[in-house]
Design a protein around this motif. Structure first.
Motif, PDB file in Angstrom:
ATOM      1  N   ALA A 113       1.287  -6.767 -15.637  1.00 11.46           N
ATOM      2  CA  ALA A 113       0.921  -5.436 -15.112  1.00 11.46           C
ATOM      3  C   ALA A 113      -0.298  -4.977 -15.842  1.00 11.46           C
ATOM      4  CB  ALA A 113       2.215  -4.672 -15.122  1.00 11.46           C
ATOM      5  N   CYS A 114      -0.283  -4.827 -17.186  1.00 10.12           N
ATOM      6  CA  CYS A 114      -0.933  -4.217 -18.057  1.00 10.12           C
ATOM      7  C   CYS A 114      -2.426  -5.021 -17.724  1.00 10.12           C
ATOM      8  CB  CYS A 114      -0.706  -4.157 -19.340  1.00 10.12           C
ATOM      9  SG  CYS A 114       0.729  -3.182 -20.054  1.00 10.12           S
ATOM     10  N   ASN A 115      -2.426  -6.271 -17.780  1.00  2.57           N
ATOM     11  CA  ASN A 115      -3.735  -7.007 -17.162  1.00  2.57           C
ATOM     12  C   ASN A 115      -4.262  -6.541 -15.996  1.00  2.57           C
ATOM     13  OD1 ASN A 115      -3.227  -8.635 -19.565  1.00  2.57           O
ATOM     14  ND2 ASN A 115      -2.534 -10.349 -18.454  1.00  2.57           N
ATOM     15  N   ILE A 116      -3.577  -6.195 -15.082  1.00  6.04           N
ATOM     16  CA  ILE A 116      -4.121  -6.186 -13.758  1.00  6.04           C
ATOM     17  C   ILE A 116      -4.399  -4.602 -13.594  1.00  6.04           C
ATOM     18  CG2 ILE A 116      -3.626  -5.823 -11.150  1.00  6.04           C
ATOM     19  CD1 ILE A 116      -1.761  -8.383 -11.551  1.00  6.04           C
ATOM     20  N   GLN A 117      -3.559  -3.669 -14.176  1.00  5.10           N
ATOM     21  CA  GLN A 117      -3.805  -2.378 -14.040  1.00  5.10           C
ATOM     22  C   GLN A 117      -5.237  -1.896 -14.864  1.00  5.10           C
ATOM     23  OE1 GLN A 117      -1.574   0.151 -12.669  1.00  5.10           O
ATOM     24  NE2 GLN A 117      -3.579   0.880 -12.247  1.00  5.10           N
TER      25      GLN A 117
ATOM     26  N   LEU B 229       0.862  -1.178  -0.187  1.00  4.64           N
ATOM     27  CA  LEU B 229       0.081  -0.039  -0.202  1.00  4.64           C
ATOM     28  C   LEU B 229       1.016   1.260   0.027  1.00  4.64           C
ATOM     29  CD1 LEU B 229      -2.789  -1.122   2.661  1.00  4.64           C
ATOM     30  CD2 LEU B 229      -2.912  -1.177   0.180  1.00  4.64           C
ATOM     31  N   ASN B 230       0.316   2.388  -0.500  1.00  5.07           N
ATOM     32  CA  ASN B 230       1.085   3.552  -0.789  1.00  5.07           C
ATOM     33  C   ASN B 230       1.054   4.319   0.648  1.00  5.07           C
ATOM     34  OD1 ASN B 230       3.195   4.964  -2.258  1.00  5.07           O
ATOM     35  ND2 ASN B 230       1.986   4.659  -4.116  1.00  5.07           N
ATOM     36  N   ALA B 231       1.712   5.634   0.319  1.00  8.08           N
ATOM     37  CA  ALA B 231       1.461   6.850   1.441  1.00  8.08           C
ATOM     38  C   ALA B 231       2.230   7.892   0.694  1.00  8.08           C
ATOM     39  CB  ALA B 231       2.083   6.399   2.603  1.00  8.08           C
ATOM     40  N   PHE B 232       1.601   9.176   1.013  1.00 10.56           N
ATOM     41  CA  PHE B 232       2.246  10.277   0.389  1.00 10.56           C
ATOM     42  C   PHE B 232       1.855  11.597   1.166  1.00 10.56           C
ATOM     43  CE2 PHE B 232       2.558  13.766  -2.994  1.00 10.56           C
ATOM     44  CZ  PHE B 232       3.895  13.683  -3.344  1.00 10.56           C
ATOM     45  N   SER B 233       2.647  12.619   1.320  1.00  9.63           N
ATOM     46  CA  SER B 233       2.606  13.907   2.169  1.00  9.63           C
ATOM     47  C   SER B 233       1.234  14.481   1.871  1.00  9.63           C
ATOM     48  CB  SER B 233       3.659  14.786   2.293  1.00  9.63           C
ATOM     49  OG  SER B 233       3.895  14.997   0.696  1.00  9.63           O
ATOM     50  N   ASP B 234       0.896  14.347   0.613  1.00  8.42           N
ATOM     51  CA  ASP B 234      -0.448  14.915   0.110  1.00  8.42           C
ATOM     52  C   ASP B 234      -1.708  14.028   0.193  1.00  8.42           C
ATOM     53  OD1 ASP B 234      -2.564  16.104  -1.445  1.00  8.42           O
ATOM     54  OD2 ASP B 234      -1.448  16.515  -3.140  1.00  8.42           O
ATOM     55  N   SER B 235      -2.531  14.257   1.009  1.00  8.21           N
ATOM     56  CA  SER B 235      -3.606  13.264   1.453  1.00  8.21           C
ATOM     57  C   SER B 235      -4.403  13.098   0.312  1.00  8.21           C
ATOM     58  CB  SER B 235      -4.243  13.782   2.670  1.00  8.21           C
ATOM     59  OG  SER B 235      -5.143  15.118   2.434  1.00  8.21           O
ATOM     60  N   THR B 236      -4.553  13.997  -0.788  1.00  7.12           N
ATOM     61  CA  THR B 236      -5.249  13.714  -1.699  1.00  7.12           C
ATOM     62  C   THR B 236      -4.817  12.932  -3.127  1.00  7.12           C
ATOM     63  OG1 THR B 236      -4.186  15.611  -2.952  1.00  7.12           O
ATOM     64  CG2 THR B 236      -6.217  16.373  -1.880  1.00  7.12           C
ATOM     65  N   ALA B 237      -3.410  12.483  -2.771  1.00  7.11           N
ATOM     66  CA  ALA B 237      -3.155  11.145  -3.709  1.00  7.11           C
ATOM     67  C   ALA B 237      -3.579   9.904  -3.435  1.00  7.11           C
ATOM     68  CB  ALA B 237      -1.542  11.017  -3.373  1.00  7.11           C
ATOM     69  N   HIS B 238      -4.111   9.579  -4.504  1.00  6.95           N
ATOM     70  CA  HIS B 238      -5.029   8.031  -4.642  1.00  6.95           C
ATOM     71  C   HIS B 238      -4.625   7.225  -5.755  1.00  6.95           C
ATOM     72  CE1 HIS B 238      -7.425   9.989  -7.797  1.00  6.95           C
ATOM     73  NE2 HIS B 238      -7.308  10.955  -7.070  1.00  6.95           N
ATOM     74  N   GLY B 239      -5.057   6.010  -5.415  1.00 10.92           N
ATOM     75  CA  GLY B 239      -5.227   5.153  -6.909  1.00 10.92           C
ATOM     76  C   GLY B 239      -4.353   3.907  -6.913  1.00 10.92           C
ATOM     77  N   ALA B 240      -4.582   2.858  -6.984  1.00 14.35           N
ATOM     78  CA  ALA B 240      -3.943   1.785  -7.129  1.00 14.35           C
ATOM     79  C   ALA B 240      -3.341   1.691  -8.416  1.00 14.35           C
ATOM     80  CB  ALA B 240      -4.895   0.244  -7.140  1.00 14.35           C
ATOM     81  N   GLN B 241      -1.957   1.396  -8.255  1.00 16.02           N
ATOM     82  CA  GLN B 241      -1.002   1.309  -9.459  1.00 16.02           C
ATOM     83  C   GLN B 241      -0.151  -0.044  -9.161  1.00 16.02           C
ATOM     84  OE1 GLN B 241       1.441   4.701 -10.035  1.00 16.02           O
ATOM     85  NE2 GLN B 241       1.177   4.385 -12.118  1.00 16.02           N
ATOM     86  N   VAL B 242       0.235  -0.419 -10.523  1.00 15.58           N
ATOM     87  CA  VAL B 242       0.967  -1.683 -10.656  1.00 15.58           C
ATOM     88  C   VAL B 242       2.340  -1.314 -11.263  1.00 15.58           C
ATOM     89  CG1 VAL B 242       1.328  -4.088 -11.651  1.00 15.58           C
ATOM     90  CG2 VAL B 242      -1.065  -2.924 -11.168  1.00 15.58           C
ATOM     91  N   PHE B 243       3.462  -1.942 -10.650  1.00 13.56           N
ATOM     92  CA  PHE B 243       4.811  -1.724 -11.216  1.00 13.56           C
ATOM     93  C   PHE B 243       5.452  -2.950 -11.725  1.00 13.56           C
ATOM     94  CE2 PHE B 243       3.910   1.641  -8.273  1.00 13.56           C
ATOM     95  CZ  PHE B 243       4.493   2.908  -8.858  1.00 13.56           C
ATOM     96  N   TYR B 244       6.084  -3.046 -12.498  1.00 13.44           N
ATOM     97  CA  TYR B 244       6.660  -4.348 -13.264  1.00 13.44           C
ATOM     98  C   TYR B 244       8.199  -4.314 -13.302  1.00 13.44           C
ATOM     99  CZ  TYR B 244       6.632  -1.237 -17.546  1.00 13.44           C
ATOM    100  OH  TYR B 244       6.992  -0.498 -18.543  1.00 13.44           O
ATOM    101  N   LYS B 245       8.565  -5.269 -13.596  1.00 10.52           N
ATOM    102  CA  LYS B 245      10.032  -5.736 -13.441  1.00 10.52           C
ATOM    103  C   LYS B 245      10.571  -5.020 -14.609  1.00 10.52           C
ATOM    104  CE  LYS B 245      12.926  -9.835 -13.532  1.00 10.52           C
ATOM    105  NZ  LYS B 245      13.817  -9.866 -12.111  1.00 10.52           N
ATOM    106  N   ILE B 246      11.640  -4.266 -14.542  1.00  9.05           N
ATOM    107  CA  ILE B 246      12.094  -3.484 -15.744  1.00  9.05           C
ATOM    108  C   ILE B 246      13.014  -4.623 -16.750  1.00  9.05           C
ATOM    109  CG2 ILE B 246      14.158  -1.942 -16.481  1.00  9.05           C
ATOM    110  CD1 ILE B 246      13.683  -0.551 -13.518  1.00  9.05           C
TER     111      ILE B 246
END
Length: 233
Positions: free
Chosen positions: A157-161, A131-148
């Motif tokens: 990653a494209c399937n899930i995103q 799960l993510n966190a950021f100083s700006d509380s308006t930041a939102h949304g699930a995101q997928v990162f893939y192996k370079i």
């Protein structure tokens, strides 16, 4: 066709129907998609619930621990995939870390243990859950990162995103390259999921509901099954 052959054929059809019915009887159904399940070979998927033990990961405004939510998501994904015959290995199955004794270097020992699990089970796929966190509380949304450098990882990653965009709260639109140890420590294709922002009050609220965790886990499971060509949308 002999009676034995007919019986075998009926048994095969009933197994297919059972798998199909079980998948569709989850707590919700993907909007605008029809999922058809097929008998699957034995693929091995490692589900890596991020953090654990003294390493709680990020913490939401109301005190939600990342390590607790990631474990719940991993457990739900395992149920979906195991039902359809995939071999699922979890790097951790409780709230403990994998570092052994808490001392200097515990974080690297924890990561090394996760690497050893991926290698020992000869995984076909790795899904690391965070799960993510950021100083700006308006930041939102699930995101997928893939192996370079891994086309297989990018495909997953494209399937899930795509499914996240269609079915989750304000998901990010595209997957991104991820330079993370857990993705780089083996040759196994893999993705790292940031399933939402605990620093966003609305998203933290959703992440504390079983319905939303079921939605996340179901979409991830369908993305994995699509990657292995075991479902059609």
């Amino acid at each position: 066709m002999t009676i034995v052959a007919i019986k075998n054929r009926l048994a095969y059809i009933l197994c297919c129907l059972f798998a199909f019915t079980t998948l569709l009887c989850c707590n919700f159904v993907l909007s605008n998609h029809v999922v058809s399940a097929m008998p699957s070979p034995k693929f091995t998927v490692v589900l890596d619930a991020g953090h654990g033990g003294v390493d709680t990961g990020c913490v939401g405004y109301s005190g939600t621990f990342e390590s607790e939510i990631t474990l719940k998501i991993a457990q739900k994904i395992e149920k979906h995939l195991s039902t359809l015959g995939l071999n699922v290995v979890q790097t951790r199955t409780n709230m403990d870390g994998l570092y052994g004794t808490f001392a200097n270097g515990f974080k690297q020992r924890d990561l090394n243990k996760r690497r050893d699990i991926i290698l020992s089970c000869k995984a076909d796929l790795l899904v690391s859950i965070h799960l993510n966190a950021f100083s700006d509380s308006t930041a939102h949304g699930a995101q997928v990162f893939y192996k370079i450098g891994s086309d297989e990882s990018k495909e997953l990653a494209c399937n899930i995103q795509q499914l996240f965009v269609e079915n989750l709260y304000h998901a990010r639109t595209t997957p991104q390259k991820g330079d993370f140890y857990i993705l780089n420590c083996t040759d196994t294709p893999g993705v790292l999921l940031e399933c939402g922002f605990l620093s966003n009050p609305e998203e933290e609220r959703l992440l504390n509901t079983d319905e939303y965790l079921q939605k996340i886990s179901y979409n991830v499971s369908c993305g994995i099954l699509s990657y292995f060509d075991l479902v059609k949308f």
